[in-house]
Design a protein around this motif. Sequence first.
Motif, PDB file in Angstrom:
ATOM      1  N   VAL A 162       0.852  -1.177   0.000  1.00 42.15           N
ATOM      2  CA  VAL A 162       0.000   0.000   0.000  1.00 42.15           C
ATOM      3  C   VAL A 162       0.891   1.231   0.000  1.00 42.15           C
ATOM      4  O   VAL A 162       1.839   1.323   0.789  1.00 42.15           O
ATOM      5  N   SER A 163       0.575   2.157  -0.879  1.00 38.85           N
ATOM      6  CA  SER A 163       1.358   3.378  -0.991  1.00 38.85           C
ATOM      7  C   SER A 163       0.480   4.580  -0.688  1.00 38.85           C
ATOM      8  O   SER A 163      -0.575   4.751  -1.306  1.00 38.85           O
ATOM      9  N   GLN A 164       0.894   5.390   0.265  1.00 42.84           N
ATOM     10  CA  GLN A 164       0.202   6.637   0.548  1.00 42.84           C
ATOM     11  C   GLN A 164       1.133   7.784   0.162  1.00 42.84           C
ATOM     12  O   GLN A 164       2.315   7.779   0.492  1.00 42.84           O
ATOM     13  N   HIS A 165       0.569   8.757  -0.501  1.00 47.30           N
ATOM     14  CA  HIS A 165       1.383   9.844  -1.018  1.00 47.30           C
ATOM     15  C   HIS A 165       1.423  10.972  -0.002  1.00 47.30           C
ATOM     16  O   HIS A 165       0.457  11.221   0.706  1.00 47.30           O
ATOM     17  N   TYR A 225      -2.713   0.636  -4.117  1.00 49.12           N
ATOM     18  CA  TYR A 225      -2.307  -0.670  -3.613  1.00 49.12           C
ATOM     19  C   TYR A 225      -1.907  -1.547  -4.773  1.00 49.12           C
ATOM     20  O   TYR A 225      -2.246  -1.279  -5.931  1.00 49.12           O
ATOM     21  N   SER A 226      -1.171  -2.573  -4.462  1.00 48.10           N
ATOM     22  CA  SER A 226      -0.782  -3.519  -5.499  1.00 48.10           C
ATOM     23  C   SER A 226      -1.314  -4.886  -5.107  1.00 48.10           C
ATOM     24  O   SER A 226      -0.849  -5.490  -4.144  1.00 48.10           O
ATOM     25  N   TYR A 227      -2.319  -5.318  -5.812  1.00 47.29           N
ATOM     26  CA  TYR A 227      -2.874  -6.665  -5.641  1.00 47.29           C
ATOM     27  C   TYR A 227      -3.909  -6.846  -6.731  1.00 47.29           C
ATOM     28  O   TYR A 227      -4.751  -5.980  -6.937  1.00 47.29           O
ATOM     29  N   GLY A 228      -3.848  -7.941  -7.419  1.00 46.00           N
ATOM     30  CA  GLY A 228      -4.713  -8.120  -8.584  1.00 46.00           C
ATOM     31  C   GLY A 228      -6.054  -8.748  -8.297  1.00 46.00           C
ATOM     32  O   GLY A 228      -6.924  -8.734  -9.148  1.00 46.00           O
ATOM     33  N   GLY A 229      -6.253  -9.279  -7.115  1.00 46.87           N
ATOM     34  CA  GLY A 229      -7.488  -9.988  -6.827  1.00 46.87           C
ATOM     35  C   GLY A 229      -8.511  -9.106  -6.129  1.00 46.87           C
ATOM     36  O   GLY A 229      -8.418  -7.889  -6.095  1.00 46.87           O
ATOM     37  N   THR A 230      -9.500  -9.747  -5.543  1.00 42.48           N
ATOM     38  CA  THR A 230     -10.545  -9.038  -4.802  1.00 42.48           C
ATOM     39  C   THR A 230      -9.973  -8.505  -3.486  1.00 42.48           C
ATOM     40  O   THR A 230      -9.324  -9.238  -2.750  1.00 42.48           O
ATOM     41  N   VAL A 231     -10.226  -7.252  -3.222  1.00 41.82           N
ATOM     42  CA  VAL A 231      -9.657  -6.630  -2.033  1.00 41.82           C
ATOM     43  C   VAL A 231     -10.742  -6.010  -1.160  1.00 41.82           C
ATOM     44  O   VAL A 231     -11.819  -5.655  -1.636  1.00 41.82           O
ATOM     45  N   ASN A 232     -10.420  -5.889   0.104  1.00 35.92           N
ATOM     46  CA  ASN A 232     -11.197  -5.103   1.050  1.00 35.92           C
ATOM     47  C   ASN A 232     -10.343  -3.899   1.418  1.00 35.92           C
ATOM     48  O   ASN A 232      -9.142  -4.043   1.670  1.00 35.92           O
ATOM     49  N   LEU A 233     -10.948  -2.747   1.451  1.00 36.11           N
ATOM     50  CA  LEU A 233     -10.184  -1.509   1.607  1.00 36.11           C
ATOM     51  C   LEU A 233     -10.678  -0.727   2.807  1.00 36.11           C
ATOM     52  O   LEU A 233     -11.890  -0.654   3.057  1.00 36.11           O
ATOM     53  N   PHE A 234      -9.753  -0.120   3.522  1.00 36.46           N
ATOM     54  CA  PHE A 234     -10.079   0.573   4.760  1.00 36.46           C
ATOM     55  C   PHE A 234      -9.285   1.876   4.856  1.00 36.46           C
ATOM     56  O   PHE A 234      -8.154   1.973   4.366  1.00 36.46           O
ATOM     57  N   LYS A 255      -7.478   1.838 -11.393  1.00 33.80           N
ATOM     58  CA  LYS A 255      -6.308   2.593 -10.922  1.00 33.80           C
ATOM     59  C   LYS A 255      -5.729   2.027  -9.636  1.00 33.80           C
ATOM     60  O   LYS A 255      -4.771   2.588  -9.100  1.00 33.80           O
ATOM     61  N   PHE A 256      -6.307   0.962  -9.133  1.00 34.80           N
ATOM     62  CA  PHE A 256      -5.873   0.369  -7.869  1.00 34.80           C
ATOM     63  C   PHE A 256      -5.776   1.453  -6.782  1.00 34.80           C
ATOM     64  O   PHE A 256      -4.802   1.532  -6.033  1.00 34.80           O
ATOM     65  N   SER A 257      -6.807   2.282  -6.723  1.00 35.88           N
ATOM     66  CA  SER A 257      -6.756   3.403  -5.798  1.00 35.88           C
ATOM     67  C   SER A 257      -7.980   3.438  -4.896  1.00 35.88           C
ATOM     68  O   SER A 257      -9.061   2.939  -5.259  1.00 35.88           O
ATOM     69  N   PHE A 310      -4.437   6.322   7.894  1.00 39.97           N
ATOM     70  CA  PHE A 310      -3.813   5.132   7.338  1.00 39.97           C
ATOM     71  C   PHE A 310      -4.773   4.424   6.392  1.00 39.97           C
ATOM     72  O   PHE A 310      -5.916   4.153   6.757  1.00 39.97           O
ATOM     73  N   CYS A 311      -4.284   4.106   5.231  1.00 40.30           N
ATOM     74  CA  CYS A 311      -5.006   3.272   4.290  1.00 40.30           C
ATOM     75  C   CYS A 311      -4.576   1.823   4.505  1.00 40.30           C
ATOM     76  O   CYS A 311      -3.400   1.558   4.806  1.00 40.30           O
ATOM     77  N   ALA A 312      -5.509   0.893   4.388  1.00 40.19           N
ATOM     78  CA  ALA A 312      -5.178  -0.521   4.592  1.00 40.19           C
ATOM     79  C   ALA A 312      -5.913  -1.378   3.577  1.00 40.19           C
ATOM     80  O   ALA A 312      -7.041  -1.059   3.168  1.00 40.19           O
ATOM     81  N   VAL A 313      -5.287  -2.463   3.184  1.00 37.50           N
ATOM     82  CA  VAL A 313      -5.843  -3.375   2.180  1.00 37.50           C
ATOM     83  C   VAL A 313      -5.786  -4.793   2.710  1.00 37.50           C
ATOM     84  O   VAL A 313      -4.783  -5.198   3.304  1.00 37.50           O
ATOM     85  N   GLY A 314      -6.849  -5.534   2.489  1.00 40.12           N
ATOM     86  CA  GLY A 314      -6.874  -6.932   2.882  1.00 40.12           C
ATOM     87  C   GLY A 314      -7.512  -7.763   1.798  1.00 40.12           C
ATOM     88  O   GLY A 314      -8.222  -7.249   0.935  1.00 40.12           O
ATOM     89  N   SER A 315      -7.246  -9.037   1.850  1.00 44.53           N
ATOM     90  CA  SER A 315      -7.833  -9.960   0.891  1.00 44.53           C
ATOM     91  C   SER A 315      -8.151 -11.251   1.602  1.00 44.53           C
ATOM     92  O   SER A 315      -7.266 -11.823   2.252  1.00 44.53           O
ATOM     93  N   GLY A 316      -9.413 -11.678   1.485  1.00 47.31           N
ATOM     94  CA  GLY A 316      -9.811 -12.888   2.166  1.00 47.31           C
ATOM     95  C   GLY A 316      -9.645 -12.738   3.659  1.00 47.31           C
ATOM     96  O   GLY A 316     -10.059 -11.750   4.247  1.00 47.31           O
TER      97      GLY A 316
END
Lengths: 112, 112
Positions: free
Chosen positions: B4-7, B25-34, B71-73, B90-96
């Motif tokens: 995860v990249s925050q500018h 974020y960098s992930y090609g599948g289904t994501v949960n975003l926070f 845009k994976f954003s 803080f931005c956060a990404v999860g999967s499954g």
Amino acid sequence: SQTIHQWPATLVQPVGSPLSLECTVEGTSNPNLYWYRQAAGRGLQLLFYSVGIGQISSEVPQNLSASRPQDRQFILSSKKLLLSDSGFYLCAWAGTTHNEQFFGPGTRLTVL
Amino acid sequence: AQSVSQHNHHVILSEAASLELGCNYSYGGTVNLFWYVQYPGQHLQLLLKYFSGDPLVKGIKGFEAEFIKSKFSFNLRKPSVQWSDTAEYFCAVGSGNTPLVFGKGTRPSVIA
């Protein structure tokens, strides 16, 4: 409702001393539990997580260890603290849905 | 692995200005975003989340975020900031059921 407790809130320890930080969760059962370290400008670094009693996954090899002796208790330990272990330690829990995490108040550890 | 990249770690804004914090974020599948927020001296708390459905989600305190899959954003916005919005975000990404991956945080300072 669920609550998460951490203690102590602050701790000052000499280099080489042992460490034990405790985290407990109330109001839920079989949570996923997490230990993070937060450093300024570096975000949250995941240290350990646990999906059940006695099950610990380590994300970053270092001077720390974790244990989960009971369903809602998560302990962060060290046998000999280093200066670099200073920081803000956060415990979090999540249920089984989408891994939304809920954080405790944190412990500020200073190693001198 | 996800990342995860925050500018812009630090941002200075005047009250009533609009706020936009970037998250990629960098992930090609289904994501949960926070998005989480940490006010000075307080717990890290959830601001808003996206699991599925309408890509524009609204959270507490007038914040919203838009998921743009191409845009994976997942940028966070608030039309008019207040001094009380000074905090770390803080931005956060999860999967499954995997642990969340957090960005390094962005700290807007709102001045009168």
